[in-house]
Every structure is written in structure tokens, then in C-alpha cells.
Design a protein around this motif. Structure first.
Motif, PDB file in Angstrom:
ATOM      1  N   LYS A   1      45.206  22.472  50.764  1.00 62.07           N
ATOM      2  CA  LYS A   1      46.276  23.263  50.179  1.00 62.07           C
ATOM      3  C   LYS A   1      45.827  24.723  50.052  1.00 62.07           C
ATOM      4  O   LYS A   1      46.613  25.647  50.212  1.00 62.07           O
ATOM      5  CB  LYS A   1      46.608  22.694  48.794  1.00 62.07           C
ATOM      6  CG  LYS A   1      47.799  23.321  48.174  1.00 62.07           C
ATOM      7  CD  LYS A   1      48.592  22.310  47.354  1.00 62.07           C
ATOM      8  CE  LYS A   1      49.882  22.954  46.894  1.00 62.07           C
ATOM      9  NZ  LYS A   1      49.839  23.343  45.487  1.00 62.07           N
ATOM     10  N   THR A   2      44.540  24.890  49.754  1.00 63.95           N
ATOM     11  CA  THR A   2      43.997  26.232  49.516  1.00 63.95           C
ATOM     12  C   THR A   2      42.655  26.398  50.210  1.00 63.95           C
ATOM     13  O   THR A   2      41.856  25.465  50.246  1.00 63.95           O
ATOM     14  CB  THR A   2      43.792  26.447  47.989  1.00 63.95           C
ATOM     15  OG1 THR A   2      45.027  26.192  47.323  1.00 63.95           O
ATOM     16  CG2 THR A   2      43.331  27.846  47.660  1.00 63.95           C
ATOM     17  N   LEU A   3      42.432  27.606  50.735  1.00 60.41           N
ATOM     18  CA  LEU A   3      41.109  27.994  51.245  1.00 60.41           C
ATOM     19  C   LEU A   3      40.647  29.196  50.440  1.00 60.41           C
ATOM     20  O   LEU A   3      41.380  30.180  50.326  1.00 60.41           O
ATOM     21  CB  LEU A   3      41.205  28.363  52.738  1.00 60.41           C
ATOM     22  CG  LEU A   3      40.038  29.159  53.339  1.00 60.41           C
ATOM     23  CD1 LEU A   3      38.735  28.352  53.339  1.00 60.41           C
ATOM     24  CD2 LEU A   3      40.360  29.602  54.781  1.00 60.41           C
ATOM     25  N   VAL A   4      39.445  29.106  49.859  1.00 61.37           N
ATOM     26  CA  VAL A   4      38.900  30.258  49.136  1.00 61.37           C
ATOM     27  C   VAL A   4      37.708  30.804  49.919  1.00 61.37           C
ATOM     28  O   VAL A   4      36.751  30.073  50.193  1.00 61.37           O
ATOM     29  CB  VAL A   4      38.435  29.879  47.707  1.00 61.37           C
ATOM     30  CG1 VAL A   4      37.976  31.129  46.957  1.00 61.37           C
ATOM     31  CG2 VAL A   4      39.535  29.181  46.925  1.00 61.37           C
ATOM     32  N   LEU A   5      37.786  32.081  50.295  1.00 63.43           N
ATOM     33  CA  LEU A   5      36.682  32.732  51.005  1.00 63.43           C
ATOM     34  C   LEU A   5      35.910  33.570  49.989  1.00 63.43           C
ATOM     35  O   LEU A   5      36.423  34.573  49.478  1.00 63.43           O
ATOM     36  CB  LEU A   5      37.218  33.640  52.110  1.00 63.43           C
ATOM     37  CG  LEU A   5      38.040  32.977  53.221  1.00 63.43           C
ATOM     38  CD1 LEU A   5      38.671  34.032  54.139  1.00 63.43           C
ATOM     39  CD2 LEU A   5      37.180  32.026  54.045  1.00 63.43           C
ATOM     40  N   LEU A   6      34.699  33.140  49.665  1.00 64.17           N
ATOM     41  CA  LEU A   6      33.900  33.894  48.694  1.00 64.17           C
ATOM     42  C   LEU A   6      32.972  34.852  49.422  1.00 64.17           C
ATOM     43  O   LEU A   6      32.177  34.457  50.269  1.00 64.17           O
ATOM     44  CB  LEU A   6      33.074  32.945  47.817  1.00 64.17           C
ATOM     45  CG  LEU A   6      33.851  32.084  46.829  1.00 64.17           C
ATOM     46  CD1 LEU A   6      32.892  31.224  46.016  1.00 64.17           C
ATOM     47  CD2 LEU A   6      34.728  32.925  45.897  1.00 64.17           C
ATOM     48  N   SER A   7      33.109  36.126  49.056  1.00 63.89           N
ATOM     49  CA  SER A   7      32.338  37.172  49.713  1.00 63.89           C
ATOM     50  C   SER A   7      31.680  38.022  48.631  1.00 63.89           C
ATOM     51  O   SER A   7      31.652  37.638  47.466  1.00 63.89           O
ATOM     52  CB  SER A   7      33.330  37.975  50.548  1.00 63.89           C
ATOM     53  OG  SER A   7      32.709  39.079  51.109  1.00 63.89           O
ATOM     54  N   ASN A   8      31.143  39.198  49.010  1.00 66.71           N
ATOM     55  CA  ASN A   8      30.557  40.053  47.973  1.00 66.71           C
ATOM     56  C   ASN A   8      31.477  41.222  47.601  1.00 66.71           C
ATOM     57  O   ASN A   8      31.040  42.194  47.020  1.00 66.71           O
ATOM     58  CB  ASN A   8      29.172  40.558  48.392  1.00 66.71           C
ATOM     59  CG  ASN A   8      29.225  41.324  49.702  1.00 66.71           C
ATOM     60  OD1 ASN A   8      30.267  41.340  50.365  1.00 66.71           O
ATOM     61  ND2 ASN A   8      28.138  41.947  50.080  1.00 66.71           N
ATOM     62  N   VAL A   9      32.736  41.129  47.993  1.00 67.11           N
ATOM     63  CA  VAL A   9      33.735  42.100  47.521  1.00 67.11           C
ATOM     64  C   VAL A   9      34.900  41.327  46.898  1.00 67.11           C
ATOM     65  O   VAL A   9      35.072  40.136  47.147  1.00 67.11           O
ATOM     66  CB  VAL A   9      34.280  43.010  48.649  1.00 67.11           C
ATOM     67  CG1 VAL A   9      33.287  44.087  49.021  1.00 67.11           C
ATOM     68  CG2 VAL A   9      34.683  42.203  49.859  1.00 67.11           C
ATOM     69  N   ASP A  10      35.726  42.046  46.114  1.00 62.53           N
ATOM     70  CA  ASP A  10      36.796  41.369  45.376  1.00 62.53           C
ATOM     71  C   ASP A  10      37.975  40.957  46.244  1.00 62.53           C
ATOM     72  O   ASP A  10      38.803  40.153  45.829  1.00 62.53           O
ATOM     73  CB  ASP A  10      37.307  42.284  44.257  1.00 62.53           C
ATOM     74  CG  ASP A  10      36.293  42.397  43.125  1.00 62.53           C
ATOM     75  OD1 ASP A  10      35.540  41.424  42.918  1.00 62.53           O
ATOM     76  OD2 ASP A  10      36.252  43.454  42.471  1.00 62.53           O
ATOM     77  N   GLY A  11      38.081  41.557  47.438  1.00 62.18           N
ATOM     78  CA  GLY A  11      39.218  41.232  48.292  1.00 62.18           C
ATOM     79  C   GLY A  11      39.468  42.385  49.238  1.00 62.18           C
ATOM     80  O   GLY A  11      38.544  43.158  49.535  1.00 62.18           O
TER      81      GLY A  11
ATOM     82  N   GLN B   1      42.778  50.749  46.204  1.00 62.80           N
ATOM     83  CA  GLN B   1      43.263  49.711  45.298  1.00 62.80           C
ATOM     84  C   GLN B   1      43.164  48.343  45.923  1.00 62.80           C
ATOM     85  O   GLN B   1      43.372  48.191  47.131  1.00 62.80           O
ATOM     86  CB  GLN B   1      44.706  50.003  44.949  1.00 62.80           C
ATOM     87  CG  GLN B   1      44.773  51.045  43.854  1.00 62.80           C
ATOM     88  CD  GLN B   1      46.184  51.421  43.518  1.00 62.80           C
ATOM     89  OE1 GLN B   1      47.138  50.787  43.960  1.00 62.80           O
ATOM     90  NE2 GLN B   1      46.301  52.459  42.723  1.00 62.80           N
ATOM     91  N   LEU B   2      42.866  47.383  45.076  1.00 61.78           N
ATOM     92  CA  LEU B   2      42.770  46.011  45.544  1.00 61.78           C
ATOM     93  C   LEU B   2      44.192  45.478  45.787  1.00 61.78           C
ATOM     94  O   LEU B   2      45.078  45.650  44.954  1.00 61.78           O
ATOM     95  CB  LEU B   2      42.070  45.173  44.467  1.00 61.78           C
ATOM     96  CG  LEU B   2      41.773  43.724  44.807  1.00 61.78           C
ATOM     97  CD1 LEU B   2      40.804  43.617  45.977  1.00 61.78           C
ATOM     98  CD2 LEU B   2      41.186  43.005  43.602  1.00 61.78           C
ATOM     99  N   ILE B   3      44.384  44.857  46.934  1.00 63.81           N
ATOM    100  CA  ILE B   3      45.707  44.300  47.246  1.00 63.81           C
ATOM    101  C   ILE B   3      45.759  42.878  46.700  1.00 63.81           C
ATOM    102  O   ILE B   3      44.994  42.018  47.132  1.00 63.81           O
ATOM    103  CB  ILE B   3      45.951  44.310  48.774  1.00 63.81           C
ATOM    104  CG1 ILE B   3      45.822  45.747  49.295  1.00 63.81           C
ATOM    105  CG2 ILE B   3      47.297  43.701  49.135  1.00 63.81           C
ATOM    106  CD1 ILE B   3      45.777  45.867  50.798  1.00 63.81           C
ATOM    107  N   ALA B   4      46.622  42.636  45.716  1.00 60.03           N
ATOM    108  CA  ALA B   4      46.623  41.338  45.041  1.00 60.03           C
ATOM    109  C   ALA B   4      47.288  40.250  45.885  1.00 60.03           C
ATOM    110  O   ALA B   4      46.808  39.119  45.941  1.00 60.03           O
ATOM    111  CB  ALA B   4      47.323  41.456  43.696  1.00 60.03           C
ATOM    112  N   LYS B   5      48.391  40.603  46.530  1.00 59.96           N
ATOM    113  CA  LYS B   5      49.165  39.590  47.249  1.00 59.96           C
ATOM    114  C   LYS B   5      49.545  40.072  48.636  1.00 59.96           C
ATOM    115  O   LYS B   5      49.970  41.210  48.798  1.00 59.96           O
ATOM    116  CB  LYS B   5      50.451  39.295  46.474  1.00 59.96           C
ATOM    117  CG  LYS B   5      50.532  37.860  46.102  1.00 59.96           C
ATOM    118  CD  LYS B   5      51.817  37.477  45.436  1.00 59.96           C
ATOM    119  CE  LYS B   5      51.691  36.094  44.887  1.00 59.96           C
ATOM    120  NZ  LYS B   5      51.078  35.828  43.683  1.00 59.96           N
ATOM    121  N   VAL B   6      49.402  39.211  49.601  1.00 60.70           N
ATOM    122  CA  VAL B   6      49.804  39.540  50.966  1.00 60.70           C
ATOM    123  C   VAL B   6      50.840  38.522  51.395  1.00 60.70           C
ATOM    124  O   VAL B   6      50.573  37.319  51.421  1.00 60.70           O
ATOM    125  CB  VAL B   6      48.587  39.483  51.924  1.00 60.70           C
ATOM    126  CG1 VAL B   6      48.989  39.929  53.321  1.00 60.70           C
ATOM    127  CG2 VAL B   6      47.432  40.319  51.393  1.00 60.70           C
TER     128      VAL B   6
END
Ligand code: GLU
Length: 257
Positions: free
Chosen positions: A160-170, A182-187
């Protein structure tokens, strides 16, 4: 139960000097144990084999890039999976190792076998820990990186969900280091972010924001929600899933199918 794929990048699991960051690895394990307790069915795609192997062995002569990858991943994967084994054992959670290659993702017997293998693991509450079989897959035959691999796994397993964990917030509207960005919250499925994507990569892994964006777009278009978040933030997985409005991240809204 909700099926979730979590991909952890090499840059999350290694220190600036390239050593395995056991404290971080252990924090990731704690969070995945939390997910299991909260009725998530988890598949972990973990990078870090090459980085782990590199810090383990000093070679006195020059290895070419294929030799480096083969040697370091062979040593490093053992070390990495051993740490996962010990840490998950503290929670009484079983893990299993799945090493895979690009050709296993063509429709057919290998694809079916790989899916069946992970299904039976999940049925028995075992966490599959997936990585590319770096010792045998070289150059043209490799995945672009583990971002691509985690996308393929999510689709194969109907997550249902894929989480990509990196060293930046997004994904930001510019260079994350600049105050105006600015961080883009929703695409949303129709949004095009190409103009914002920086091509540079971290030193530890093969991925980068360009490949995360590509994977996230493709995977969300196939109906899976994708979240990019910072794996170095404390308790990021529970936070982003339960308190998304107060947790920095970028979410790709899945295309309705
Ligand atoms: N499979 C590689 C490793 O474990 C990582 C590939 C990537 O950086 O995405 O070291």
C-alpha cells in the motif's frame, strides 16, 4: 494488516567516514518493530552492503569498480544481515535474507518464485530483508539503485505504501541548503517536479533525488503511496505515518486505479 515497503539508503546507515552507523541501524530496527506491533506487514529493502564491506577490509592494491563492488558487498552483506539478525532477535522478530537481480523481475517463473518466497515469509511473520545480489549482478544488468529495486518490490508484493528513507527530508523547490527552498509536502499524480530535482548524489550509495523522484512517480502512478523522508530523524517511521502534518516529508499521492 497494511503492507509497507521501507527502503533504507546507504547514506542513512553509514557515518560521514563511511563506517556502518550501528546506532542508526538499531533505531531503524526499533521503528520497524513498532510497525509490526501496529499491524503493518513490513518488507525492508536495505542498502549498505558495499559501504559496510569497504570499512571492514583494507586492500593494498587498486581494485577496479566491479571488483570493489563484488568484494565489498560479499563481505558487507554478511555483516549487515548479522546486525539485523541480532537486533531483531531482541524483539523476537524473525528475519530472512532475499538477494535479488534485475532479471528476476521479468514476468515468469523467477518472478513468481520470488513473490511466493516473500509471501510465505510474510505469512509466517518473517521480515524479508532485500538487497540486490551485488556479487553477481554487474554493470548493464544491475538495478539503477535500491530505489528502483524497492519500487519493483512494492509493485510485486502489492504494497500500500513505499517509504524511501534518505538523508534529506524530501524534495525541495531548490537546493535544500538554501533558505528560500521549501519542502514539497504533497505531489499529485499530474504534478511535474523535474525543474526542482538536483542531479547530485550522496557519496555512500548509488541513488540520489533524481532516481527517488523517478521511482516515486512511477510507483505512485501504479496506485501505491510513496513517502520520501529523512531516515536520520528520530522515530521518523511512526511519526510520518501517524503525524504526517507535523513531520517533514514528501508524499506522492497514488493514482486512483
Ligand atoms: N546494493 C548496494 C549496497 O547494498 C546499494 C545500492 C544503492 O546504493 O542503491 O551497498
Amino acid at each position: 494488516m497494511e503492507r509497507i515497503v521501507v527502503k533504507v539508503g546507504s547514506n542513512v546507515l553509514t557515518t560521514p567516514t563511511g563506517k556502518l552507523d550501528i546506532t542508526r541501524l538499531s533505531a531503524i530496527v526499533d521503528q520497524i518493530a513498532w510497525l509490526k506491533e501496529h499491524r503493518y506487514e513490513v518488507i525492508l529493502v536495505s542498502s549498505g552492503a558495499v559501504a559496510c564491506g569497504r570499512s571492514e577490509l583494507k586492500v593494498e592494491y587498486a581494485l577496479d569498480s566491479v571488483e570493489q563492488r563484488q568484494l565489498y558487498s560479499a563481505i558487507g552483506q554478511v555483516k549487515l544481515i548479522n546486525h539485523y539478525y541480532d537486533l531483531f532477535r531482541e524483539y523476537g522478530i524473525h528475519i530472512g535474507q532475499v538477494l535479488t537481480m534485475r532479471e528476476n523481475f521479468q514476468q515468469g517463473e523467477q518472478y513468481d518464485n520470488q513473490r511466493a518466497c516473500m509471501e510465505v515469509m510474510l505469512d509466517n511473520a518473517v521480515i524479508p530483508i532485500v538487497n540486490e545480489n551485488d556479487t553477481v549482478s554487474i554493470t548493464e544488468l544491475m538495478f539503477t539503485d535500491n530505489d528502483e529495486l524497492s519500487g519493483l518490490i512494492s509493485q510485486m508484493m502489492g504494497a500500500k505504501t513505499l517509504v524511501l528513507l534518505s538523508n534529506v527530508d524530501g524534495i525541495y523547490t531548490g537546493n535544500p541548503a538554501e533558505p528560500d527552498s521549501q519542502l514539497i509536502a504533497k505531489v499529485n499524480p499530474k504534478d511535474q517536479l523535474d525543474k526542482y530535482i538536483q542531479a547530485e548524489k550522496s557519496s555512500a550509495g548509488r541513488g540520489g533525488m533524481e532516481s527517488k523522484y523517478k521511482t516515486a512517480r512511477q510507483v505512485s502512478q501504479s496506485g501505491i503511496r510513496v513517502i520520501i523522508a529523512n531516515g536520520r530523524r528520530d522515530n521518523i517511521l511512526p511519526q510520518v505515518l501517524t503525524a504526517p502534518h507535523t513531520t517533514p516529508h514528501t508524499e506522492f499521492v497514488p493514482q486512483q486505479r
